[in-house]
Design a protein around this motif. Structure first.
Motif, PDB file in Angstrom:
ATOM      1  N   ALA A 999       0.903  -1.340   0.148  1.00 14.97           N
ATOM      2  CA  ALA A 999       0.335  -0.051  -0.365  1.00 14.97           C
ATOM      3  C   ALA A 999       1.262   0.935  -0.126  1.00 14.97           C
ATOM      4  O   ALA A 999       2.010   1.240   0.376  1.00 14.97           O
ATOM      5  CB  ALA A 999      -0.662  -0.032   0.942  1.00 14.97           C
ATOM      6  N   GLY A1000       0.198   2.032  -0.660  1.00 17.23           N
ATOM      7  CA  GLY A1000       1.150   3.479  -0.856  1.00 17.23           C
ATOM      8  C   GLY A1000       0.108   4.877  -0.017  1.00 17.23           C
ATOM      9  O   GLY A1000      -0.423   4.411   0.609  1.00 17.23           O
ATOM     10  N   THR A1001       0.699   5.740  -0.527  1.00 13.71           N
ATOM     11  CA  THR A1001      -0.008   7.011  -0.077  1.00 13.71           C
ATOM     12  C   THR A1001      -1.531   7.229  -0.734  1.00 13.71           C
ATOM     13  O   THR A1001      -2.560   6.850   0.304  1.00 13.71           O
ATOM     14  CB  THR A1001       0.641   8.578  -1.150  1.00 13.71           C
ATOM     15  OG1 THR A1001       1.803   8.093  -0.592  1.00 13.71           O
ATOM     16  CG2 THR A1001       0.132   9.023  -0.408  1.00 13.71           C
ATOM     17  N   SER A1002      -2.281   6.555  -1.902  1.00 16.65           N
ATOM     18  CA  SER A1002      -3.065   6.872  -2.212  1.00 16.65           C
ATOM     19  C   SER A1002      -3.850   5.798  -1.179  1.00 16.65           C
ATOM     20  O   SER A1002      -5.299   6.012  -1.100  1.00 16.65           O
ATOM     21  CB  SER A1002      -3.289   6.376  -3.555  1.00 16.65           C
ATOM     22  OG  SER A1002      -2.774   5.036  -3.896  1.00 16.65           O
ATOM     23  N   GLY A1003      -2.878   4.580  -1.087  1.00 16.27           N
ATOM     24  CA  GLY A1003      -3.769   3.596   0.044  1.00 16.27           C
ATOM     25  C   GLY A1003      -4.586   4.109   1.390  1.00 16.27           C
ATOM     26  O   GLY A1003      -5.884   4.368   2.177  1.00 16.27           O
ATOM     27  N   ALA A1004      -3.205   4.712   2.339  1.00 15.74           N
ATOM     28  CA  ALA A1004      -3.262   5.702   3.450  1.00 15.74           C
ATOM     29  C   ALA A1004      -4.268   6.595   3.288  1.00 15.74           C
ATOM     30  O   ALA A1004      -5.217   6.853   4.741  1.00 15.74           O
ATOM     31  CB  ALA A1004      -1.854   6.305   3.641  1.00 15.74           C
ATOM     32  N   ILE A1005      -4.632   7.401   2.416  1.00 15.47           N
ATOM     33  CA  ILE A1005      -5.650   8.960   2.324  1.00 15.47           C
ATOM     34  C   ILE A1005      -6.682   8.211   2.462  1.00 15.47           C
ATOM     35  O   ILE A1005      -7.769   8.433   3.296  1.00 15.47           O
ATOM     36  CB  ILE A1005      -5.363   9.586   1.232  1.00 15.47           C
ATOM     37  CG1 ILE A1005      -3.175  10.033   0.986  1.00 15.47           C
ATOM     38  CG2 ILE A1005      -6.234  10.289   0.693  1.00 15.47           C
ATOM     39  CD1 ILE A1005      -3.164  11.059   0.452  1.00 15.47           C
ATOM     40  N   ALA A1006      -6.929   7.351   1.828  1.00 15.54           N
ATOM     41  CA  ALA A1006      -8.194   6.285   1.478  1.00 15.54           C
ATOM     42  C   ALA A1006      -9.100   5.336   2.791  1.00 15.54           C
ATOM     43  O   ALA A1006     -10.101   6.100   3.221  1.00 15.54           O
ATOM     44  CB  ALA A1006      -8.496   5.299   0.924  1.00 15.54           C
ATOM     45  N   MET A1007      -8.021   5.337   3.484  1.00 15.02           N
ATOM     46  CA  MET A1007      -8.186   4.609   5.128  1.00 15.02           C
ATOM     47  C   MET A1007      -8.181   5.932   6.101  1.00 15.02           C
ATOM     48  O   MET A1007      -9.171   5.767   6.413  1.00 15.02           O
ATOM     49  CB  MET A1007      -5.965   3.997   5.282  1.00 15.02           C
ATOM     50  CG  MET A1007      -6.653   2.986   6.515  1.00 15.02           C
ATOM     51  SD  MET A1007      -8.441   1.712   6.261  1.00 15.02           S
ATOM     52  CE  MET A1007      -7.611   0.798   4.898  1.00 15.02           C
ATOM     53  N   ALA A1008      -7.432   6.701   5.999  1.00 12.48           N
ATOM     54  CA  ALA A1008      -7.535   8.081   6.455  1.00 12.48           C
ATOM     55  C   ALA A1008      -9.082   8.466   6.234  1.00 12.48           C
ATOM     56  O   ALA A1008      -9.975   9.102   7.673  1.00 12.48           O
ATOM     57  CB  ALA A1008      -6.469   9.032   6.653  1.00 12.48           C
ATOM     58  N   LYS A1009      -9.004   9.126   5.920  1.00 11.01           N
ATOM     59  CA  LYS A1009     -11.010   9.318   5.461  1.00 11.01           C
ATOM     60  C   LYS A1009     -11.896   8.406   5.999  1.00 11.01           C
ATOM     61  O   LYS A1009     -12.967   8.401   6.314  1.00 11.01           O
ATOM     62  CB  LYS A1009     -11.237   9.423   3.147  1.00 11.01           C
ATOM     63  CG  LYS A1009     -12.519   9.843   3.100  1.00 11.01           C
ATOM     64  CD  LYS A1009     -12.681   9.447   1.933  1.00 11.01           C
ATOM     65  CE  LYS A1009     -14.162  10.055   1.354  1.00 11.01           C
ATOM     66  NZ  LYS A1009     -14.675  10.023   0.108  1.00 11.01           N
ATOM     67  N   ALA A1010     -11.564   7.008   6.014  1.00 16.73           N
ATOM     68  CA  ALA A1010     -12.747   5.854   6.377  1.00 16.73           C
ATOM     69  C   ALA A1010     -12.721   5.905   7.978  1.00 16.73           C
ATOM     70  O   ALA A1010     -13.446   6.395   8.784  1.00 16.73           O
ATOM     71  CB  ALA A1010     -11.852   4.505   6.302  1.00 16.73           C
ATOM     72  N   LEU A1011     -11.692   5.551   8.712  1.00 16.08           N
ATOM     73  CA  LEU A1011     -11.450   6.701  10.109  1.00 16.08           C
ATOM     74  C   LEU A1011     -12.177   7.849  10.643  1.00 16.08           C
ATOM     75  O   LEU A1011     -12.610   7.955  11.553  1.00 16.08           O
ATOM     76  CB  LEU A1011      -9.727   6.735   9.981  1.00 16.08           C
ATOM     77  CG  LEU A1011      -8.796   5.458  10.262  1.00 16.08           C
ATOM     78  CD1 LEU A1011      -7.024   5.350  10.813  1.00 16.08           C
ATOM     79  CD2 LEU A1011      -9.293   4.746  10.982  1.00 16.08           C
ATOM     80  N   MET A1012     -12.397   8.484   9.171  1.00 13.54           N
ATOM     81  CA  MET A1012     -13.265  10.195   9.654  1.00 13.54           C
ATOM     82  C   MET A1012     -14.498   9.819   9.880  1.00 13.54           C
ATOM     83  O   MET A1012     -15.332  10.615  10.939  1.00 13.54           O
ATOM     84  CB  MET A1012     -12.745  10.653   9.171  1.00 13.54           C
ATOM     85  CG  MET A1012     -12.311  11.502   8.595  1.00 13.54           C
ATOM     86  SD  MET A1012     -11.258  12.823   7.689  1.00 13.54           S
ATOM     87  CE  MET A1012     -10.126  13.388   7.249  1.00 13.54           C
ATOM     88  N   THR A1013     -15.203   8.654   9.464  1.00 15.73           N
ATOM     89  CA  THR A1013     -16.333   8.159   9.911  1.00 15.73           C
ATOM     90  C   THR A1013     -16.741   7.249  11.170  1.00 15.73           C
ATOM     91  O   THR A1013     -16.979   6.810  11.358  1.00 15.73           O
ATOM     92  CB  THR A1013     -17.113   8.571   8.545  1.00 15.73           C
ATOM     93  OG1 THR A1013     -16.529   6.788   7.743  1.00 15.73           O
ATOM     94  CG2 THR A1013     -17.049   9.218   7.885  1.00 15.73           C
ATOM     95  N   ASN A1014     -15.886   6.077  10.395  1.00 18.81           N
ATOM     96  CA  ASN A1014     -15.810   5.290  11.751  1.00 18.81           C
ATOM     97  C   ASN A1014     -15.249   4.744  12.976  1.00 18.81           C
ATOM     98  O   ASN A1014     -14.626   5.629  13.313  1.00 18.81           O
ATOM     99  CB  ASN A1014     -14.761   3.640  10.551  1.00 18.81           C
ATOM    100  CG  ASN A1014     -14.930   2.375  11.903  1.00 18.81           C
ATOM    101  OD1 ASN A1014     -14.361   2.145  12.432  1.00 18.81           O
ATOM    102  ND2 ASN A1014     -15.371   1.297  10.907  1.00 18.81           N
TER     103      ASN A1014
END
Length: 1106
Positions: A999-1014
């Motif tokens: 996983a790279g930056t784009s995967g981490a950014i997507a995961m970060a977005k998920a953590l804002m709601t999860n």
């Protein structure tokens, strides 16, 4: 008002009678009314005595009654035949009363007249039974009501009404051979875990529908546990009609009463104790259910001799008191009378087991009970918590508190010291405790809370009284004498008036009965302590052996000779009855212990040399002795503790804690280790002797290892000869071991055979760990045969033992019949597909196994398919581990089909297999239907992003999955993005492991977005990816708002200094994160300090690895 009441009674339907009866009564003459009343009275007499008629009428008495009723023509020939043909005797009596009461009053009159005119025992019982029982209960209640306050601890949860006896299978060797305090110390007050509980109300009842009530019941318990209290409670409950209502008479005796008697009959004994019973023979020789209680066998002056006692079966014949008791227990005398004997365990063992139908044991206080007791009685000024804290620090005192009587002594003494206002430290040893207790009791008339009475103000008679009490205690102890008569007290110069003063009443208990008045010490340990004070004082001036009461003995001059003599006698005593005496004797050499008694004992000056000499003497005894450490030897370590000479004790304890005992276990060290197994907090839950023992030390420690609950003997290079020793250990009746780990040793099939023999009889072991040995298939077969019979083991670990397919087959047979095994570990045993198929077949019928570990067994797809088939019908297995088994998509497909039907499996481990895209997609489809699986481990497989997409879609609807591990699968950014999208909807996942998934930056950014709601994910592992600074920045922003994540692993993610700082500063607003890993991110030492300081400032509760 009278008319209205009469009218109301007529209108009350429940009170009205039929009009015909009403008219008939109105028309009757007065004479007829009188006749009706007499008839009712006769019929009422029969109904009133119906129970007695059924219980006491004999066949001969019934024959006589029928003959008489036929003679006076009350019964016809046909009616007599009908009665005799009714079946059992009770049924015949029922038929008789039914026929007689159905006739006119003449029949009832004749029946009643026949019984009342008869002088037989049967007739007397029918007429007088109820009134005799009522009077007897009233007498007993008056006698035993006076003890109610003394017997009650007032705390409802600790009263006998809410406690139970323990049903035991005979007495253990420990109970038969050791001192009471040693029994409690060794077992740390714990009861054996397989014992059945029995309420006092069921003491005399049969255990099953087909068994008989016990004739002889034996209840054992250590001194002070409450045997007499239980007896008194039983008597009060029975007298009030609460329990054992089918018992007509209870005759309680104490052996201390019987000590005063020489020769008498059973009938005279009952008459003497219960003079209100004018004819005891009427009860003793009848079918009345009667209970004879013999309380305190250990206090009997005679030794019961069951082999040589002259037989006697005549209750009128006078015999010696010991023969009388022996014949009653044997059943020669009063064979129909139930007998309940109570005793301390050692003396109880003298009764042959074949004569005892039921053995029960009184349990002591548990730690929780002690806290309840303290909180209830000592709640003021926070005394309860202070006492508890002190007991926690000094485990020897805690162990003593398992005995309720001693719990009172300990708590009262500690509160007294706390209230005294002095700066004295609380007692740390048993000797210090009892010196303070005696000092407290000696302060005549002084209320607690005031300054202690000064030495010169002490009552002059206290010193003399204490000396005479000590002499009585010592010579009583040598003779195993624990109750004393008034004559005994006078013989030792004790003024009976002084027994009522504070000191006398504090250490002596007076017991009065109809037969005799006796005295005993408040507790056995108090007798032993006072005996030690006498010996301590006398040994400094005595010129003859104090163990001989007469002066006709060898001269023994000097304290040291007397001290040696005491230990010689103690070590030679097989029953350990001098163990506590020598502990106290040693403890009295400590100036701290002696201080409270300074005004009560004639001590003289002590330069301290005796203490140093005694320490050397005891250490010399530790070195000498046999090859096996006995409890006599362990008592020497207890003595060193009382002396407060603890260097050796501390040294061994430190080595035990650090795991550095290897090569240090001399005999002295083994003795101390035996002592630590009793008192060390570290040993109480888990005894870790990993890498410390060999054959010699195991043999030396064997008797002491019996009482460990969790024994770890890993990595000791044990061979089969040691297993023979451990087999004998696990076979012993006294064994308390619940878990044993023998991992990392050299045990072969011969050692396994020794273990299997032990498992056939062991009733305590629940967990056996044989990981990394070499038992092979032959050893597995031996153990399997034992497991078919064993009903205790719930967990067995055979990991890495080369048991192969043959061994697996044997264990599969176990699973088909064993109903206790819950966990089975067969990892790394080369069982192959064949072995897996055997186990799978067993799982189709097994309904108890919940955890099965089959990792690294070369199962392949064939073995997996067999297991999958079993999972379609087995819904009790909760955890299945199949790591490293060469499972491909084919095996995975079979498993996923099974998961659609399975309703039980919670955890599935498939890591390190050959599962590809197809298998993972099939798993995703199964997750749509499966509602039980919570943990799925797929790390180190061949799963790609397309398969991850399918899994992510399944998570959108699946509401049970809590852990998903996809580590080391090349799912890339695309796969992580799919999972991140799922997390925005999924509310069940708690742990997501994505280490090394490219996983790279784009995967981490997507995961970060998920953590804002999860708001449910708690653990996120992103180790070994390339998140970079931008990814770290996105995650940092997410952490500011996320309130669920507790653990974040970003190790080796090329964050750099800037990325790490983003994460560190983000923690200022986050209060849930407890662990973060930033290692391997090129931060450097100076950067690491800056970031570490920032995290500590922003989130002091968060652990950071940097």
């Amino acid at each position: 008002m009278e008319k209205k009441a009469h009218y109301d009674s007529i209108m009350d339907r429940s009170k009205r009678i039929m009009w015909q009866d009403d008219c008939y009564v109105d028309l009757q003459s007065t004479a007829c009314s009188v006749l009706s009343q007499a008839e009712t009275e006769d019929l009422g007499w029969i109904q009133k005595h119906q129970d007695q008629l059924q219980r006491f009428i004999t066949t001969s008495f019934l024959e006589g009654m029928l003959t008489h009723l036929r003679k006076v023509e009350v019964l016809s020939s046909a009616e007599e035949t009908k009665i005799k043909g009714a079946g059992r005797l009770q049924d015949q009596v029922n038929m008789l009363t039914t026929i007689v009461t159905g006739k006119d009053t003449q029949g009832s009159d004749v029946l009643r007249g026949f019984i009342e005119s008869s002088d037989s025992q049967v007739a007397q019982l029918i007429i007088n039974h109820d009134s005799m029982v009522k009077e007897h209960k009233e007498v007993l209640l008056r006698r035993y009501e006076q003890y109610r306050d003394r017997d009650s601890v007032s705390c409802p949860k600790l009263n006998i009404s809410s406690r139970t006896l323990l049903l035991v299978d005979g007495l253990s060797d420990l109970q038969q051979k050791e001192h009471d305090l040693m029994q409690v110390g060794v077992t740390r007050g714990r009861k054996r875990n397989h014992l059945r509980q029995l309420g006092l109300a069921k003491l005399l009842e049969p255990l099953t529908r087909v068994s008989l009530p016990p004739r002889v019941s034996l209840t054992v318990g250590v001194a002070g546990i409450g045997k007499t209290t239980w007896v008194r409670h039983f008597i009060r409950q029975w007298s009030q009609g609460v329990i054992c209502t089918d018992v007509s008479f209870v005759f309680p005796f104490t052996f201390s009463e019987l000590n005063s008697l020489e020769k008498l009959s059973a009938e005279r004994l009952v008459k003497m104790a219960f003079p209100h019973l004018t004819d005891p023979n009427l009860i003793l020789s009848s079918s009345c259910r009667t209970l004879l209680i013999l309380d305190g066998l250990d206090e009997f002056r005679c030794t019961l001799n069951f082999s040589d006692a002259a037989p006697c079966n005549d209750p009128k014949k006078e015999v010696s008191i010991d023969d009388l008791v022996t014949n009653i227990i044997r059943g020669n005398l009063l064979p129909d009378v139930a007998v309940w004997v109570t005793s301390r365990p050692r003396v109880a063992s003298l009764i042959p087991g074949g004569l005892v139908d039921r053995v029960t044991e009184i349990p002591g206080f548990s730690p929780n009970d002690i806290q309840l007791f303290l909180n209830h009685h000592y709640s003021e000024r926070d005394f309860a918590s202070k006492i508890w804290a002190h007991l926690e620090s000094y485990k020897i005192l805690m162990v003593m508190c398992y005995i309720p009587c001693i719990c009172w002594i300990v708590a009262d003494t500690l509160v007294y010291i706390m209230q005294s206002g002095t700066q004295e430290s609380l007692p740390r040893t048993c000797t210090e405790l009892y010196t303070h207790f005696c000092s407290m009791k000696a302060e005549v008339g002084e209320p607690r809370g005031r300054e202690p009475v000064k030495v010169e103000q002490l009552h002059g008679s206290n010193r003399k009284l204490l000396g005479n009490l000590g002499r009585l205690a010592f010579y009583g102890l040598l003779k195993h004498k624990y109750t004393f008569s008034e004559q005994d007290l006078r013989a030792y110069g004790i003024d009976l008036l002084l027994t009522q003063c504070s000191l006398g009443a504090g250490v002596l208990v007076r017991e009065e009965s109809v037969i005799y008045t006796t005295y005993r010490f408040t507790h056995l340990t108090l007798q032993e302590f006072l005996a030690a004070t006498f010996y301590h004082v006398s040994s400094k001036r005595a010129i003859f052996d104090l163990f001989s009461e007469s002066t006709m003995s060898w001269p023994k001059i000097g304290f040291q000779n007397h001290f040696r003599s005491a230990f010689q006698h103690s070590q030679q005593a097989e029953d350990g009855h001098l163990d506590m005496f020598v502990r106290f004797l040693t403890g009295l050499l400590s100036s701290v212990a002696l201080k409270p008694l300074a005004g009560l004992l004639a001590l003289g000056k002590d330069d301290g040399n005796q203490k140093a000499w005694a320490a050397g003497f005891l250490q010399g005894l530790l070195v000498s002795g046999g090859a096996v450490v006995s409890l006599r030897a362990v008592n020497l370590a207890y003595c060193l503790q009382e002396l407060q000479h603890t260097e050796l004790l501390r040294s061994v304890e430190e080595d035990l804690q650090m795991g550095s005992l290897a090569g240090k276990l001399t005999r002295a060290h083994c003795v101390v280790l035996g002592y630590l197994l009793h008192v060390s907090p570290e040993c109480s839950e888990q005894t870790n002797l990993t890498g410390s023992l060999n054959y010699t030390t195991v043999k030396c420690l064997l008797p002491q290892l019996l009482y460990c609950s969790h024994l770890r003997l890993e990595n000791n290079h044990f061979k089969d000869d040691v297993m023979e020793l451990l087999g004998s250990l696990l076979s012993a009746k006294d064994c308390h071991i619940q878990k044993i780990s023998l991992a990392e040793n050299d045990i072969s099939n011969k050692g396994a055979k020794a273990l299997s023999r032990a498992l056939l009889v062991n009733r305590t072991l629940t967990s056996l760990n044989l990981r990394n040995n070499n038992i092979g298939s032959k050893g597995a077969k031996f153990l399997a045969e034992a497991l078919k019979m064993n009903q205790v083991l719930v967990s067995v670990n055979f990991q890495n033992n080369a048991i192969e397919e043959e061994g697996a087959q044997a264990l599969a047979e176990v699973l088909q019949c064993n109903r206790k095994l819950v966990s089975l570990n067969l990892q790394k045993n080369t069982i192959g597909a064949g072995g897996a198929k055997r186990i799978a077949d067993a799982l189709k019928t097994n309904r108890t196994l919940t955890k099965l570990i089959l990792c690294s067994n070369q199962l392949g797809d064939k073995g997996t398919i067999a297991l999958a088939e079993a999972l379609t019908v087995n819904h009790t297995l909760l955890s299945l581990q199949l790591q490293s088994n060469s499972i491909s998509n084919r095996g995975m497909t079979a498993l996923t089909k099974a998961l659609r039907l399975n309703r039980g499996l919670v955890s599935l481990n498939l890591r390190e297999n050959s599962i590809g895209v197809e298998g993972a997609k099939n798993m995703a489809h199964a997750l749509y239907e499966n509602n039980s699986l919570q943990d799925l481990d797929l790390q180190w497989n061949f799963i790609k992003s397309s398969a991850t997409k399918a899994l992510a879609h399944a998570l959108l609807s699946n509401a049970t999955m809590q852990l998903l591990d996809l580590q080391e699968n090349a799912i890339g950014n695309e796969g992580v993005i799919f999972l991140a999208e799922a997390l925005q909807t999924n509310s069940s996942l708690r742990t997501l492991c994505l280490q090394g998934v490219s996983a790279g930056t784009s995967g981490a950014i997507a995961m970060a977005k998920a953590l804002m709601t999860n708001q449910t994910l708690q653990t996120l592992d992103l180790r070994g990816n390339t998140v970079g600074m931008e990814g770290a920045k996105a995650l940092a922003n997410a952490l500011k708002g996320n309130r669920s994540l507790k653990s974040l692993n970003l190790q080796e993610n090329s964050l750099g200094m800037d990325g790490a700082i983003f994460i560190a500063t983000a923690l200022k607003g986050n209060h849930q994160l407890t662990y973060i890993n930033l290692q391997g991110n090129g931060i450097g030492e100076s950067g690491a300090k800056v970031i570490s300081d920032a995290i500590r400032a922003n989130a002091p509760g968060c652990v950071v690895d940097i």
